[in-house]
Write a protein that holds these residues in place. Structure first.
Motif, PDB file in Angstrom:
ATOM      1  N   LYS A  61      57.623  40.526  42.509  1.00 41.60           N
ATOM      2  CA  LYS A  61      56.727  39.261  43.755  1.00 41.60           C
ATOM      3  C   LYS A  61      56.431  41.190  43.391  1.00 41.60           C
ATOM      4  CE  LYS A  61      53.565  38.610  47.649  1.00 41.60           C
ATOM      5  NZ  LYS A  61      53.853  38.560  49.037  1.00 41.60           N
ATOM      6  N   VAL A  62      55.290  41.408  42.957  1.00 43.83           N
ATOM      7  CA  VAL A  62      54.395  43.095  41.919  1.00 43.83           C
ATOM      8  C   VAL A  62      53.124  42.862  42.831  1.00 43.83           C
ATOM      9  CG1 VAL A  62      53.625  44.650  40.386  1.00 43.83           C
ATOM     10  CG2 VAL A  62      55.607  42.854  40.287  1.00 43.83           C
ATOM     11  N   ILE A  63      52.905  43.821  43.765  1.00 45.12           N
ATOM     12  CA  ILE A  63      52.125  44.038  44.311  1.00 45.12           C
ATOM     13  C   ILE A  63      50.950  45.217  44.297  1.00 45.12           C
ATOM     14  CG2 ILE A  63      50.827  44.354  46.258  1.00 45.12           C
ATOM     15  CD1 ILE A  63      53.490  43.105  48.442  1.00 45.12           C
ATOM     16  N   MET A  64      50.136  45.113  43.750  1.00 44.05           N
ATOM     17  CA  MET A  64      49.490  45.868  42.533  1.00 44.05           C
ATOM     18  C   MET A  64      48.709  46.738  43.340  1.00 44.05           C
ATOM     19  SD  MET A  64      49.508  44.279  38.593  1.00 44.05           S
ATOM     20  CE  MET A  64      48.275  45.337  38.001  1.00 44.05           C
ATOM     21  N   THR A  65      48.359  48.178  43.291  1.00 45.33           N
ATOM     22  CA  THR A  65      47.102  48.478  44.256  1.00 45.33           C
ATOM     23  C   THR A  65      46.552  49.825  43.284  1.00 45.33           C
ATOM     24  OG1 THR A  65      48.421  50.889  45.234  1.00 45.33           O
ATOM     25  CG2 THR A  65      49.406  49.200  45.798  1.00 45.33           C
ATOM     26  N   ALA A  66      45.092  50.174  43.455  1.00 49.16           N
ATOM     27  CA  ALA A  66      44.427  50.605  43.341  1.00 49.16           C
ATOM     28  C   ALA A  66      43.036  51.012  43.541  1.00 49.16           C
ATOM     29  CB  ALA A  66      43.761  49.521  41.455  1.00 49.16           C
ATOM     30  N   ARG A  67      42.190  52.133  43.918  1.00 48.36           N
ATOM     31  CA  ARG A  67      41.507  52.525  43.444  1.00 48.36           C
ATOM     32  C   ARG A  67      40.088  52.340  44.092  1.00 48.36           C
ATOM     33  NH1 ARG A  67      38.336  56.627  42.953  1.00 48.36           N
ATOM     34  NH2 ARG A  67      39.562  56.907  41.538  1.00 48.36           N
ATOM     35  N   ASP A  68      39.737  52.059  42.568  1.00 38.87           N
ATOM     36  CA  ASP A  68      38.792  51.510  41.582  1.00 38.87           C
ATOM     37  C   ASP A  68      38.503  49.900  41.459  1.00 38.87           C
ATOM     38  OD1 ASP A  68      37.510  50.461  40.169  1.00 38.87           O
ATOM     39  OD2 ASP A  68      36.666  52.307  38.472  1.00 38.87           O
ATOM     40  N   PRO A  69      38.184  48.770  42.790  1.00 41.15           N
ATOM     41  CA  PRO A  69      38.536  47.622  41.713  1.00 41.15           C
ATOM     42  C   PRO A  69      37.793  47.200  41.113  1.00 41.15           C
ATOM     43  CG  PRO A  69      36.266  47.691  43.823  1.00 41.15           C
ATOM     44  CD  PRO A  69      37.020  49.881  43.038  1.00 41.15           C
ATOM     45  N   ALA A  70      37.581  47.118  40.141  1.00 43.93           N
ATOM     46  CA  ALA A  70      36.982  46.897  38.902  1.00 43.93           C
ATOM     47  C   ALA A  70      38.083  47.254  37.520  1.00 43.93           C
ATOM     48  CB  ALA A  70      35.373  47.455  38.061  1.00 43.93           C
ATOM     49  N   LYS A  71      38.521  48.749  38.097  1.00 45.52           N
ATOM     50  CA  LYS A  71      39.879  48.759  37.499  1.00 45.52           C
ATOM     51  C   LYS A  71      41.061  47.610  37.171  1.00 45.52           C
ATOM     52  CE  LYS A  71      40.894  52.581  35.657  1.00 45.52           C
ATOM     53  NZ  LYS A  71      41.367  53.712  35.690  1.00 45.52           N
ATOM     54  N   GLY A  72      40.907  47.852  38.737  1.00 42.24           N
ATOM     55  CA  GLY A  72      42.527  47.134  39.406  1.00 42.24           C
ATOM     56  C   GLY A  72      42.540  45.518  38.927  1.00 42.24           C
ATOM     57  N   GLU A  73      40.954  44.830  39.019  1.00 42.43           N
ATOM     58  CA  GLU A  73      41.262  43.691  38.498  1.00 42.43           C
ATOM     59  C   GLU A  73      41.150  43.400  37.097  1.00 42.43           C
ATOM     60  OE1 GLU A  73      40.618  40.717  40.361  1.00 42.43           O
ATOM     61  OE2 GLU A  73      40.561  41.879  42.485  1.00 42.43           O
ATOM     62  N   ALA A  74      40.970  44.367  36.183  1.00 41.54           N
ATOM     63  CA  ALA A  74      40.974  44.303  35.252  1.00 41.54           C
ATOM     64  C   ALA A  74      42.890  44.291  34.490  1.00 41.54           C
ATOM     65  CB  ALA A  74      40.712  45.676  33.653  1.00 41.54           C
ATOM     66  N   ALA A  75      43.256  45.307  35.381  1.00 42.12           N
ATOM     67  CA  ALA A  75      44.942  45.133  35.037  1.00 42.12           C
ATOM     68  C   ALA A  75      45.073  43.901  35.953  1.00 42.12           C
ATOM     69  CB  ALA A  75      45.309  46.622  36.108  1.00 42.12           C
ATOM     70  N   LEU A  76      44.967  43.788  36.873  1.00 45.48           N
ATOM     71  CA  LEU A  76      45.791  42.324  37.088  1.00 45.48           C
ATOM     72  C   LEU A  76      45.753  41.168  36.399  1.00 45.48           C
ATOM     73  CD1 LEU A  76      46.905  40.361  39.255  1.00 45.48           C
ATOM     74  CD2 LEU A  76      44.485  40.719  40.620  1.00 45.48           C
ATOM     75  N   GLY A  77      44.670  40.991  35.629  1.00 45.37           N
ATOM     76  CA  GLY A  77      44.299  40.872  34.678  1.00 45.37           C
ATOM     77  C   GLY A  77      44.915  40.610  33.387  1.00 45.37           C
ATOM     78  N   THR A  78      45.343  41.786  32.584  1.00 43.80           N
ATOM     79  CA  THR A  78      46.530  41.632  31.770  1.00 43.80           C
ATOM     80  C   THR A  78      47.762  41.130  32.398  1.00 43.80           C
ATOM     81  OG1 THR A  78      45.086  43.598  31.228  1.00 43.80           O
ATOM     82  CG2 THR A  78      47.398  43.851  30.541  1.00 43.80           C
ATOM     83  N   VAL A  79      48.248  41.548  33.689  1.00 37.41           N
ATOM     84  CA  VAL A  79      49.287  41.203  33.857  1.00 37.41           C
ATOM     85  C   VAL A  79      49.444  39.568  33.914  1.00 37.41           C
ATOM     86  CG1 VAL A  79      51.672  41.179  35.786  1.00 37.41           C
ATOM     87  CG2 VAL A  79      49.543  43.003  34.461  1.00 37.41           C
ATOM     88  N   ARG A  80      48.255  39.033  34.758  1.00 33.92           N
ATOM     89  CA  ARG A  80      48.801  37.236  34.725  1.00 33.92           C
ATOM     90  C   ARG A  80      48.325  36.991  33.005  1.00 33.92           C
ATOM     91  NH1 ARG A  80      44.982  36.707  40.144  1.00 33.92           N
ATOM     92  NH2 ARG A  80      46.437  36.712  41.976  1.00 33.92           N
ATOM     93  N   ALA A  81      47.912  37.645  32.289  1.00 33.72           N
ATOM     94  CA  ALA A  81      47.475  37.308  30.941  1.00 33.72           C
ATOM     95  C   ALA A  81      49.100  37.340  30.634  1.00 33.72           C
ATOM     96  CB  ALA A  81      46.743  37.316  30.552  1.00 33.72           C
ATOM     97  N   ALA A  82      50.373  37.888  30.183  1.00 28.40           N
ATOM     98  CA  ALA A  82      51.128  38.564  29.894  1.00 28.40           C
ATOM     99  C   ALA A  82      52.611  37.636  30.650  1.00 28.40           C
ATOM    100  CB  ALA A  82      51.285  39.736  29.552  1.00 28.40           C
ATOM    101  N   VAL A  83      51.692  37.350  32.169  1.00 28.13           N
ATOM    102  CA  VAL A  83      52.999  36.639  32.796  1.00 28.13           C
ATOM    103  C   VAL A  83      52.569  35.763  33.831  1.00 28.13           C
ATOM    104  CG1 VAL A  83      55.155  37.022  34.467  1.00 28.13           C
ATOM    105  CG2 VAL A  83      54.555  38.739  33.092  1.00 28.13           C
TER     106      VAL A  83
END
Length: 318
Positions: free
Chosen positions: A38-60
């Motif tokens: 279970k991975v908790i990703m943190t980000a300061r920038d919400p937009a960049k964080g959501e984009a990164a979360l989407g990348t991980v969810r698409a791959a996994v």
């Protein structure tokens, strides 16, 4: 040679990766999720964080991944994040970082690179320590750099108000990361593993065009390794079976020898006590009785330092 394909099954384990919206943090989070954590990703920038979360969810697609806001340059944000954290934690990857910027300060008035890269992660680790100690074989991996070799800890000018230089300030923050890593291991003993990682020369935002000159920055990015490769030392430190605490893992991955300053236990202890005073965060579960010498600093937040268990030391880096 060890690669991310050698990461063991991490099902049932929870990992927290700071700065997971880009750089080496994103592939670090991705590979951990692929192996079942279970991975908790943190980000300061919400937009960049959501984009990164989407990348991980698409791959996994079946992965357990979530995004939470965290600004390490604001101790209020760090405290709010920790206050809301309510689960065991197996792995903390102190990855987020800022580098080689013009001098500016954090929300709490600290020089930005030292305040973000060291003090923010120091406070976060201390506040999450109960969750780590509640988990067998927990690990804390802090991303440093061989730039630590140019760093010097000047306790009379931690804010770098005199003679500020971008790279020297970055080196100071990375030296602080290593001093913190090794002191945490000395204090925690067998209760957790604390390791540091040096990603090597990697094309991340720290080396973006504009940090140097645009032409030089662009050329350097072309010559640097991709973030996926830069994440390998962190992933090895975080997951490889049989590693010992206090290691400094570099490209290869292989164990590196830190600088003499990074191995200076008296310097580490003084930085630790100063960091407690600056952040107001006390590692009460593991901290030894306080040194009789006090160093002036403006505390942020409250909390008393209580006498705590003095744990066994670490094995020295090999």
């Amino acid at each position: 040679m060890w690669t991310s394909a050698d990461i063991p099954n991490l099902a049932g384990r929870t990992a927290l990766v700071t700065g997971a919206s880009g750089g080496i943090g994103l592939p670090t989070a991705l590979r951990l999720a692929e192996r079942g954590a279970k991975v908790i990703m943190t980000a300061r920038d919400p937009a960049k964080g959501e984009a990164a979360l989407g990348t991980v969810r698409a791959a996994v697609p079946d992965g357990r991944v979530e995004l939470r806001h965290l600004d390490l340059a604001d101790l209020g944000s760090v405290r709010a994040f920790a206050d809301a954290f309510d689960e065991p934690l197996d792995l903390l990857v102190n990855n987020a970082g800022i580098g080689m910027i013009p001098r500016r300060t954090t929300a709490d008035g600290f020089e930005m690179q030292f305040g973000t890269n060291h003090l923010g992660h120091f406070a976060l680790t201390g506040l999450l320590l109960p969750h780590l100690l509640a988990t067998p074989e927990a690990r804390v991996v802090t991303v440093s750099s061989d730039a630590h070799r140019v760093g010097r800890i000047d306790f009379d000018d931690l804010e770098f108000e005199r003679g500020y230089r971008r790279f020297t300030a970055y080196g100071r923050s990375k030296l602080a990361n290593l001093l913190f890593t090794l002191e945490l291991q000395r204090l925690a003993g067998k209760r957790l593993l604390s390791l540091a990682a040096h990603p090597g020369a990697t094309a991340t935002d720290i080396m973006r065009p504009g940090v140097l000159t645009k032409p030089v920055g662009a050329l350097m990015r072309l010559a640097l390794q991709p973030p996926e490769k830069g994440a390998v030392p962190s992933l090895y430190a975080a997951t490889a079976p049989g590693v010992t605490g206090g290691l400094y893992v570099g490209p290869g991955p292989k164990t590196l020898t830190p600088s003499a300053d990074a191995l200076d236990e008296a310097l580490a202890r003084r930085l630790w006590e100063t960091s407690e005073e600056l952040t107001g965060v006390r590692f009460t579960a593991i901290t030894r009785p306080r040194s009789p010498r006090r160093h002036p600093a403006a505390p942020v937040g409250g909390g008393d330092l209580l006498p705590a268990d003095t744990a066994a030391g670490k094995e020295p880096p090999s």
